[in-house]
Design an enzyme around this catalytic site. Structure first.
Site, short mmCIF file in Angstrom:
data_model
loop_
_atom_site.label_atom_id
_atom_site.label_comp_id
_atom_site.label_asym_id
_atom_site.label_seq_id
_atom_site.Cartn_x
_atom_site.Cartn_y
_atom_site.Cartn_z
N ASP A 48 -0.06 -27.06 82.42
CA ASP A 48 -0.12 -25.81 81.65
C ASP A 48 -1.50 -25.69 81.02
O ASP A 48 -1.85 -26.46 80.10
CB ASP A 48 0.97 -25.81 80.58
CG ASP A 48 1.07 -24.46 79.89
OD1 ASP A 48 0.05 -23.99 79.35
OD2 ASP A 48 2.17 -23.87 79.91
N ASP A 53 -1.66 -25.08 77.14
CA ASP A 53 -1.31 -26.28 76.37
C ASP A 53 -2.41 -27.33 76.44
O ASP A 53 -2.69 -28.01 75.45
CB ASP A 53 0.01 -26.88 76.90
CG ASP A 53 1.22 -26.08 76.42
OD1 ASP A 53 1.10 -25.39 75.39
OD2 ASP A 53 2.26 -26.15 77.09
#
Ligand code: PRP
Ligand code: URA
Length: 209
Positions: free
Chosen positions: A200, A203
């Site tokens: 991700d 993130d």
């Protein structure tokens, strides 16, 4: 694929290898996203128009060339696109920056808008849309829809990793948009992540997981 540039440069390959590594820290990940964006921008901005200017060197007068009046707007898709902004501003510090906030619903993978602020005169600018990840292509297509609704006709999209299905969707829905992609990966997994990808991106940039 027409209108799609895939990069094949040793510096980008090298930085991509470190970027993908799950042991790379957020600090290094952020730096690499910015550096790769700068390297990609070198190519994506190749067609900026130039004008002749008269200058005087310490030795003599001469005609030199500078980027002409054409204006740029850099538009990151929040959050992860933010990681690429400084990489472009390094090269074009006078560009305006707009923001489009989209998040992907984890179940449907559909993008949802939560923010959109573009420069007032965005319709008169060339827009460089930024998002490191193009998975289903839904977020990129939605962002291009917004930008076109504001009257923009000249859009380029820079992403670091794309899945083939995402690239196809962008090309089908917005065939006029020139796409610059550092790497096209193999596929999406069953929960919509790019394989092998890098996880991700938001993130990893912001250290939220
Ligand atoms: C990620 C990524 C793209 C989108 C790509 O954002 O940064 O915007 O997913 O997926 P798609 O091509 O299937 O639309 P995410 O929704 O996770 O939001 P975030 O950047 O805030 O983490
Ligand atoms: N968004 C990401 O950040 N990573 C993926 O692999 C897919 C979408």
């Amino acid at each position: 694929m027409e209108n799609v540039t895939i990069f094949d440069h040793p510096l980008i390959h090298h930085k991509m290898a470190i970027l993908r590594d799950k042991n790379t820290s957020s600090k290094q990940f952020r730096e690499l996203v910015g550096e790769i964006a700068t390297l990609m921008a070198y190519e994506a901005l190749r067609d900026l128009p130039l004008k002749d200017v008269e200058i005087e060197t310490p030795i003599s007068k001469c005609t030199a060339r500078m980027i002409s009046g054409k204006k740029l707007a850099i538009v990151p898709i929040l959050r992860a696109g933010l990681g690429m902004v400084d990489g472009l501003l390094t090269l074009v510090p006078s560009a305006r920056v707009g923001h489009i906030g989209l998040y992907r619903d984890h179940d449907t993978l559909e993008p949802h808008e939560y923010y959109c602020k573009l420069p007032e005169d965005v319709d008169k600018r060339e827009v460089i849309l930024l998002d490191p990840m193009c998975a289903t292509g839904g977020s990129a297509v939605a962002a291009m829809d917004f930008i076109k609704k504001r009257g923009c006709k000249n859009i380029k999209f820079m992403c670091i990793i794309a899945a083939p299905v995402g690239l196809e969707r962008v090309q089908k829905d917005h065939p006029d948009v020139k796409v610059y992609c550092a790497c096209v990966d193999e596929k999406l997994n069953e929960i919509g992540y790019i394989v092998p990808g890098l996880g991700d991106a938001g993130d990893r940039i912001f250290g939220t997981k």
